[in-house]
Structure formats: structure tokens, C-alpha cells
Scaffold this motif. Structure first.
Motif, PDB file in Angstrom:
ATOM      1  N   ALA A 109    -103.957  75.537  59.502  1.00 41.73           N
ATOM      2  CA  ALA A 109    -103.214  74.280  59.460  1.00 41.73           C
ATOM      3  C   ALA A 109    -103.968  73.173  60.187  1.00 41.73           C
ATOM      4  N   GLU A 110    -104.613  73.512  61.283  1.00 40.64           N
ATOM      5  CA  GLU A 110    -105.414  72.519  62.011  1.00 40.64           C
ATOM      6  C   GLU A 110    -106.589  72.034  61.171  1.00 40.64           C
ATOM      7  N   ILE A 111    -107.282  72.958  60.535  1.00 42.51           N
ATOM      8  CA  ILE A 111    -108.405  72.584  59.673  1.00 42.51           C
ATOM      9  C   ILE A 111    -107.890  71.763  58.497  1.00 42.51           C
ATOM     10  N   ALA A 112    -106.774  72.189  57.906  1.00 46.88           N
ATOM     11  CA  ALA A 112    -106.196  71.473  56.765  1.00 46.88           C
ATOM     12  C   ALA A 112    -105.831  70.039  57.150  1.00 46.88           C
ATOM     13  N   ALA A 113    -105.242  69.868  58.326  1.00 47.30           N
ATOM     14  CA  ALA A 113    -104.853  68.530  58.775  1.00 47.30           C
ATOM     15  C   ALA A 113    -106.065  67.619  58.912  1.00 47.30           C
ATOM     16  N   GLN A 114    -107.168  68.164  59.409  1.00 43.20           N
ATOM     17  CA  GLN A 114    -108.384  67.354  59.557  1.00 43.20           C
ATOM     18  C   GLN A 114    -108.942  66.939  58.194  1.00 43.20           C
ATOM     19  N   PHE A 115    -109.010  67.881  57.268  1.00 40.22           N
ATOM     20  CA  PHE A 115    -109.512  67.547  55.937  1.00 40.22           C
ATOM     21  C   PHE A 115    -108.577  66.581  55.215  1.00 40.22           C
ATOM     22  N   ASP A 116    -107.271  66.826  55.310  1.00 39.06           N
ATOM     23  CA  ASP A 116    -106.317  65.967  54.622  1.00 39.06           C
ATOM     24  C   ASP A 116    -106.316  64.552  55.199  1.00 39.06           C
ATOM     25  N   ALA A 117    -106.480  64.425  56.507  1.00 38.63           N
ATOM     26  CA  ALA A 117    -106.555  63.095  57.119  1.00 38.63           C
ATOM     27  C   ALA A 117    -107.812  62.370  56.642  1.00 38.63           C
ATOM     28  N   ARG A 118    -108.911  63.071  56.605  1.00 37.53           N
ATOM     29  CA  ARG A 118    -110.170  62.465  56.158  1.00 37.53           C
ATOM     30  C   ARG A 118    -110.086  62.053  54.692  1.00 37.53           C
ATOM     31  N   ASN A 119    -109.485  62.929  53.872  1.00 38.59           N
ATOM     32  CA  ASN A 119    -109.444  62.694  52.430  1.00 38.59           C
ATOM     33  C   ASN A 119    -108.220  61.906  51.971  1.00 38.59           C
ATOM     34  N   GLU A 120    -107.315  61.613  52.894  1.00 38.83           N
ATOM     35  CA  GLU A 120    -106.075  60.912  52.589  1.00 38.83           C
ATOM     36  C   GLU A 120    -105.324  61.614  51.453  1.00 38.83           C
ATOM     37  N   SER A 121    -105.143  62.921  51.640  1.00 39.57           N
ATOM     38  CA  SER A 121    -104.445  63.727  50.639  1.00 39.57           C
ATOM     39  C   SER A 121    -103.683  64.844  51.354  1.00 39.57           C
ATOM     40  N   THR A 122    -103.038  65.677  50.569  1.00 38.09           N
ATOM     41  CA  THR A 122    -102.358  66.853  51.120  1.00 38.09           C
ATOM     42  C   THR A 122    -102.891  68.123  50.468  1.00 38.09           C
ATOM     43  N   TYR A 123    -104.071  68.050  49.906  1.00 37.58           N
ATOM     44  CA  TYR A 123    -104.634  69.172  49.152  1.00 37.58           C
ATOM     45  C   TYR A 123    -104.691  70.462  49.974  1.00 37.58           C
ATOM     46  N   PHE A 124    -105.257  70.396  51.168  1.00 36.45           N
ATOM     47  CA  PHE A 124    -105.433  71.602  51.969  1.00 36.45           C
ATOM     48  C   PHE A 124    -104.101  72.116  52.512  1.00 36.45           C
ATOM     49  N   ALA A 125    -103.231  71.216  52.930  1.00 34.23           N
ATOM     50  CA  ALA A 125    -101.906  71.645  53.395  1.00 34.23           C
ATOM     51  C   ALA A 125    -101.131  72.301  52.254  1.00 34.23           C
ATOM     52  N   ASP A 126    -101.266  71.762  51.061  1.00 34.05           N
ATOM     53  CA  ASP A 126    -100.595  72.357  49.899  1.00 34.05           C
ATOM     54  C   ASP A 126    -101.185  73.725  49.572  1.00 34.05           C
ATOM     55  N   ALA A 127    -102.501  73.851  49.682  1.00 32.22           N
ATOM     56  CA  ALA A 127    -103.152  75.140  49.411  1.00 32.22           C
ATOM     57  C   ALA A 127    -102.681  76.202  50.400  1.00 32.22           C
ATOM     58  N   LEU A 128    -102.515  75.821  51.649  1.00 30.68           N
ATOM     59  CA  LEU A 128    -102.014  76.757  52.654  1.00 30.68           C
ATOM     60  C   LEU A 128    -100.544  77.090  52.407  1.00 30.68           C
ATOM     61  N   ALA A 129     -99.764  76.092  52.041  1.00 30.60           N
ATOM     62  CA  ALA A 129     -98.335  76.301  51.795  1.00 30.60           C
ATOM     63  C   ALA A 129     -98.088  77.249  50.617  1.00 30.60           C
ATOM     64  N   GLU A 130     -99.013  77.285  49.664  1.00 32.96           N
ATOM     65  CA  GLU A 130     -98.875  78.218  48.536  1.00 32.96           C
ATOM     66  C   GLU A 130     -98.749  79.654  49.029  1.00 32.96           C
ATOM     67  N   TYR A 131     -99.444  79.982  50.086  1.00 26.70           N
ATOM     68  CA  TYR A 131     -99.455  81.364  50.596  1.00 26.70           C
ATOM     69  C   TYR A 131     -98.225  81.684  51.437  1.00 26.70           C
ATOM     70  N   ASP A 132     -97.533  80.658  51.910  1.00 24.11           N
ATOM     71  CA  ASP A 132     -96.345  80.904  52.737  1.00 24.11           C
ATOM     72  C   ASP A 132     -95.251  81.620  51.955  1.00 24.11           C
ATOM     73  N   ASN A 133     -95.177  81.377  50.675  1.00 23.16           N
ATOM     74  CA  ASN A 133     -94.082  81.917  49.859  1.00 23.16           C
ATOM     75  C   ASN A 133     -94.487  83.112  49.011  1.00 23.16           C
ATOM     76  N   LEU A 134     -95.697  83.586  49.144  1.00 24.13           N
ATOM     77  CA  LEU A 134     -96.140  84.712  48.308  1.00 24.13           C
ATOM     78  C   LEU A 134     -95.545  86.048  48.750  1.00 24.13           C
ATOM     79  N   LEU A 135     -95.254  86.204  50.005  1.00 26.01           N
ATOM     80  CA  LEU A 135     -94.716  87.480  50.491  1.00 26.01           C
ATOM     81  C   LEU A 135     -93.337  87.280  51.108  1.00 26.01           C
TER      82      LEU A 135
END
Length: 135
Positions: A109-135
Motif C-alpha cells: 500500500a505504501e508503494i502503491a500510494a507513491q506510484f499513484d501520487a506520482r502518476n495521479e491515478s489509482t492504478y496501483f491501489a486498485d491492483a492491490l484492492a483486487e487481491y483483498d477480495n479473492l480469499l
């Protein structure tokens, strides 16, 4: 092979540039996701063989994808109540695996926040969130 050969002028030796496990970290993360969903014990064995790639990497992009796979794998092992041993012989209980999964998720989540802030998107946070609901 997507590697190129460079000449090390200091030692006048040829070596492959990009040869090593660390350049397969993104694919390893996806493979650990597959293992988490279908056969977590095999995933743990795969992780033990490839953990050194993560330990030696300083590339946050690759670390994100690798850690995302580790997060899901440890979560799957913990939820199934499995006890596993690492290559050094240490035993991990299901609760320890779930705790490690949460620590790994926080790191992602920390890495995702850094990339998303730099890219002005939620791509990495969304990619991580995909795994929250798999199990």
C-alpha cells in the motif's frame, strides 16, 4: 532471451545484463497469486526458492508486484490453517502467516500510494484492492 551482453571494462569480462531472478519478480507475483488460489503449499515452495530476489531488489515497481503475490499467498496459507517451514527451518503458524500477509499488504500500500501520487491515478491501489477480495 531479452538480456544484452555488456563488457565490464574493469575486469574485461562479459556478463549478462538483466540475468537473474529479480527481473522475473512481476511474473513471480502473478504466479504466487495462482498458487494461492489453487495450491498454496506449492506456492510456499516457490516463494522459498525466489525470496532472495525480493531481498536483493531495490526496484519499487517490481517489489510491488512480488509483494502483492506474497500477500495473497500468506493470506491463503493462514486462512487454510497451514503451518509451513522456511528454507532456514523456521516454522510459521497460521496466525504468523496472516500477520505477515498484513505487513506485506501495508508495504504494498505504501508503494502503491507513491506510484499513484506520482502518476495521479489509482492504478496501483486498485491492483492491490483486487487481491483483498479473492480469499
Amino acid at each position: 532471451c531479452r538480456c544484452r551482453i555488456v563488457v565490464d571494462e574493469r575486469q574485461n569480462r562479459r556478463r549478462l545484463l538483466g540475468n537473474g531472478k529479480r527481473f522475473r519478480m512481476e511474473q513471480s507475483g502473478l504466479l504466487m497469486c495462482f498458487y494461492a488460489l489453487y495450491h498454496p503449499q506449492d506456492g510456499w515452495d516457490y516463494l522459498q526458492k525466489n525470496a532472495d530476489a525480493r531481498e536483493n531488489s531495490r526496484n519499487p515497481y517490481l517489489c510491488f508486484w512480488f509483494d502483492r503475490g506474497v500477500y495473497l499467498l500468506c493470506k491463503a496459507l493462514g486462512k487454510q490453517g497451514m503451518t509451513v517451514k522456511d528454507k532456514k527451518g523456521r516454522t510459521f503458524s497460521p496466525q504468523e502467516l496472516l500477520d505477515h500477509a498484513e505487513q506485506t499488504r501495508k508495504s504494498c500500500a505504501e508503494i502503491a500510494a507513491q506510484f499513484d501520487a506520482r502518476n495521479e491515478s489509482t492504478y496501483f491501489a486498485d491492483a492491490l484492492a483486487e487481491y483483498d477480495n479473492l480469499l
